[in-house]
Design a protein around this motif. Structure first.
Motif, PDB file in Angstrom:
ATOM      1  N   MET A   1      21.673 -26.872  -0.844  1.00  0.00           N
ATOM      2  CA  MET A   1      21.080 -27.234  -2.228  1.00  0.00           C
ATOM      3  C   MET A   1      21.287 -28.603  -2.535  1.00  0.00           C
ATOM      4  N   TYR A   2      21.383 -29.410  -1.467  1.00  0.00           N
ATOM      5  CA  TYR A   2      21.791 -30.758  -1.462  1.00  0.00           C
ATOM      6  C   TYR A   2      20.411 -31.778  -1.070  1.00  0.00           C
ATOM      7  N   THR A   3      19.979 -32.573  -1.922  1.00  0.00           N
ATOM      8  CA  THR A   3      18.887 -33.371  -1.739  1.00  0.00           C
ATOM      9  C   THR A   3      19.352 -34.483  -2.368  1.00  0.00           C
ATOM     10  N   PRO A   4      20.241 -35.380  -1.792  1.00  0.00           N
ATOM     11  CA  PRO A   4      20.670 -36.777  -2.231  1.00  0.00           C
ATOM     12  C   PRO A   4      19.893 -37.645  -2.719  1.00  0.00           C
ATOM     13  N   LYS A   5      19.752 -38.432  -3.848  1.00  0.00           N
ATOM     14  CA  LYS A   5      18.972 -39.350  -4.464  1.00  0.00           C
ATOM     15  C   LYS A   5      19.878 -40.516  -3.999  1.00  0.00           C
ATOM     16  N   PHE A   6      18.964 -41.687  -3.178  1.00  0.00           N
ATOM     17  CA  PHE A   6      19.758 -42.906  -2.683  1.00  0.00           C
ATOM     18  C   PHE A   6      19.199 -43.974  -3.440  1.00  0.00           C
ATOM     19  N   GLU A   7      20.033 -44.825  -4.041  1.00  0.00           N
ATOM     20  CA  GLU A   7      19.520 -46.187  -4.610  1.00  0.00           C
ATOM     21  C   GLU A   7      20.278 -47.132  -3.454  1.00  0.00           C
ATOM     22  N   THR A   8      19.734 -48.149  -3.132  1.00  0.00           N
ATOM     23  CA  THR A   8      20.132 -49.285  -2.280  1.00  0.00           C
ATOM     24  C   THR A   8      20.019 -50.552  -2.975  1.00  0.00           C
ATOM     25  N   VAL A   9      21.223 -51.483  -2.517  1.00  0.00           N
ATOM     26  CA  VAL A   9      21.532 -52.747  -3.128  1.00  0.00           C
ATOM     27  C   VAL A   9      21.822 -53.671  -2.050  1.00  0.00           C
ATOM     28  N   THR A  10      21.116 -54.943  -2.111  1.00  0.00           N
ATOM     29  CA  THR A  10      21.707 -55.937  -1.337  1.00  0.00           C
ATOM     30  C   THR A  10      22.197 -57.192  -2.232  1.00  0.00           C
ATOM     31  N   GLY A  11      23.010 -58.149  -1.454  1.00  0.00           N
ATOM     32  CA  GLY A  11      23.754 -58.997  -1.925  1.00  0.00           C
ATOM     33  C   GLY A  11      24.745 -58.735  -2.793  1.00  0.00           C
ATOM     34  N   ASP A  12      25.610 -59.698  -3.547  1.00  0.00           N
ATOM     35  CA  ASP A  12      26.728 -59.355  -4.381  1.00  0.00           C
ATOM     36  C   ASP A  12      26.073 -59.101  -5.562  1.00  0.00           C
ATOM     37  N   GLN A  13      26.450 -58.026  -6.334  1.00  0.00           N
ATOM     38  CA  GLN A  13      26.018 -57.312  -7.393  1.00  0.00           C
ATOM     39  C   GLN A  13      26.968 -56.919  -8.462  1.00  0.00           C
ATOM     40  N   GLU A  14      26.776 -57.057  -9.642  1.00  0.00           N
ATOM     41  CA  GLU A  14      27.446 -56.378 -10.770  1.00  0.00           C
ATOM     42  C   GLU A  14      26.719 -55.277 -11.109  1.00  0.00           C
ATOM     43  N   ILE A  15      27.148 -53.975 -10.526  1.00  0.00           N
ATOM     44  CA  ILE A  15      26.451 -52.749 -10.690  1.00  0.00           C
ATOM     45  C   ILE A  15      26.608 -52.191 -12.237  1.00  0.00           C
ATOM     46  N   ALA A  16      27.664 -52.642 -12.753  1.00  0.00           N
ATOM     47  CA  ALA A  16      27.893 -52.064 -14.393  1.00  0.00           C
ATOM     48  C   ALA A  16      28.958 -53.117 -14.605  1.00  0.00           C
ATOM     49  N   LYS A  17      28.942 -53.200 -16.081  1.00  0.00           N
ATOM     50  CA  LYS A  17      30.097 -54.233 -16.490  1.00  0.00           C
ATOM     51  C   LYS A  17      31.563 -54.252 -15.990  1.00  0.00           C
ATOM     52  N   GLY A  18      31.872 -55.293 -15.190  1.00  0.00           N
ATOM     53  CA  GLY A  18      33.173 -55.301 -14.652  1.00  0.00           C
ATOM     54  C   GLY A  18      33.071 -54.580 -13.131  1.00  0.00           C
ATOM     55  N   LEU A  19      32.215 -53.987 -12.730  1.00  0.00           N
ATOM     56  CA  LEU A  19      32.043 -53.263 -11.349  1.00  0.00           C
ATOM     57  C   LEU A  19      31.145 -54.035 -10.406  1.00  0.00           C
ATOM     58  N   TRP A  20      32.061 -54.823  -9.509  1.00  0.00           N
ATOM     59  CA  TRP A  20      31.478 -55.591  -8.516  1.00  0.00           C
ATOM     60  C   TRP A  20      31.244 -55.310  -7.268  1.00  0.00           C
ATOM     61  N   LEU A  21      29.933 -55.362  -6.429  1.00  0.00           N
ATOM     62  CA  LEU A  21      29.834 -55.208  -5.106  1.00  0.00           C
ATOM     63  C   LEU A  21      29.817 -56.233  -4.332  1.00  0.00           C
ATOM     64  N   PHE A  22      30.836 -56.578  -3.415  1.00  0.00           N
ATOM     65  CA  PHE A  22      30.740 -57.851  -2.536  1.00  0.00           C
ATOM     66  C   PHE A  22      30.530 -57.419  -1.003  1.00  0.00           C
ATOM     67  N   GLU A  23      29.435 -58.124  -0.608  1.00  0.00           N
ATOM     68  CA  GLU A  23      29.184 -57.729   0.733  1.00  0.00           C
ATOM     69  C   GLU A  23      30.172 -58.341   1.625  1.00  0.00           C
ATOM     70  N   THR A  24      30.839 -57.495   2.577  1.00  0.00           N
ATOM     71  CA  THR A  24      31.682 -57.690   3.538  1.00  0.00           C
ATOM     72  C   THR A  24      31.306 -57.108   4.820  1.00  0.00           C
ATOM     73  N   PRO A  25      30.159 -57.518   5.436  1.00  0.00           N
ATOM     74  CA  PRO A  25      29.785 -57.091   6.800  1.00  0.00           C
ATOM     75  C   PRO A  25      30.646 -57.508   7.682  1.00  0.00           C
ATOM     76  N   GLY A  26      30.237 -56.656   9.090  1.00  0.00           N
ATOM     77  CA  GLY A  26      30.871 -56.985  10.194  1.00  0.00           C
ATOM     78  C   GLY A  26      31.494 -55.597  10.941  1.00  0.00           C
TER      79      GLY A  26
END
Ligand code: 5PN
Ligand code: ZN
Length: 242
Positions: free
Chosen positions: A159-184
């Motif tokens: 019963m698992y059909t995930p819904k994906f949302e993709t992001v690029t760059g550094d983003q504040e996805i909600a107030k005070g929640l930050w995603l920072f790109e750290t590739p490698g």
């Protein structure tokens, strides 16, 4: 409005060699390390950052990593200790899609799944030396099929059909929640920073920096897509932490 709250959820432990934890440095020998998820209770909903490993998957594919995980260390077990159910989680964020960071995604069929656009693409089309890292494709049954991987039977996946949302760059996805790109380490690795009232922010580096010792020695792990990018990301994390 309630303040943002962070919980670390214990997902058991695995073993890797010291030369994998500290690339070209070691010392060699078994290093047992914790796997954990981060639960963030935020005004916009409940977020989980990374979902640990699946015990049966590791026993089947990487038994040499000697998993130790009690039932209480699965995500349903850890959430139950807080009086929560898997259905109470609104968003799953994956730093990257290595097996030890997405093994529990399958518990969250109701949630919206977030990751870097490059990471979703890489997991479905990885380099040959990344196959063990990207060996648990249960987080995206459709991608698994595209890679020709057959997932073992699991009632959760029916019963698992995930819904994906993709992001690029550094983003504040909600107030005070930050995603920072750290590739490698991988193509689309994200680190997470959580701002909190009355205390310093918390920075979750996932596999862009395994431990304080890696940061102190500026020594990356031996699992990487691009070691030069890995080192640049660790420098970025050091600057962010400061
Ligand atoms: C814990 C661990 N073990 C093996 C691999 C691998 O082959 O790529 C990443 C990884 C791990 O994080
Ligand atoms: Zn990894």
């Amino acid at each position: 409005m309630t303040d943002t709250k962070v919980h670390l959820l214990d997902g058991g432990t695995l073993v890797i060699d010291g030369f994998h934890a500290f690339w070209n440095r070691g010392p060699a020998g078994e290093v047992r390390f914790p796997c954990y998820s981060v639960l963030i209770e935020h005004a916009d909903g409940r977020y989980i950052f990374d979902t640990g490993y699946d015990f049966d998957h590791v026993m089947r594919v990487l038994p040499f990593e000697k998993p130790i995980q009690e039932k209480s260390q699965t995500l349903p077990g850890q959430l139950a200790k807080l009086g929560l159910k898997t259905g109470d989680i609104n968003y799953v964020i994956n730093s990257h899609y290595h097996f030890d960071h997405c093994g529990g995604n399958k518990y969250f069929g109701e949630a919206c799944t977030l990751c870097h656009a490059k990471e979703l693409e890489a997991s479905g089309n990885c380099q040959p030396f990344e196959h063990l890292g990207y060996s648990d494709m249960s987080f995206a049954p459709a991608l698994a099929a595209k890679r020709g991987l057959k997932l073992p039977p699991d009632p959760l996946l029916d019963m698992y059909t995930p819904k994906f949302e993709t992001v690029t760059g550094d983003q504040e996805i909600a107030k005070g929640l930050w995603l920072f790109e750290t590739p490698g380490h991988t193509a689309g690795h994200y680190s997470l920073l959580v701002e909190l009232r009355n205390r310093r922010p918390m920075l979750f580096t996932a596999d862009a920096c395994y431990s304080k010792k890696n940061l102190d020695m500026m020594c990356i792990s031996s699992f990487h897509l691009d070691p030069t990018a890995s080192l640049a990301s660790m420098k970025r994390l050091k600057a962010l932490a400061e």
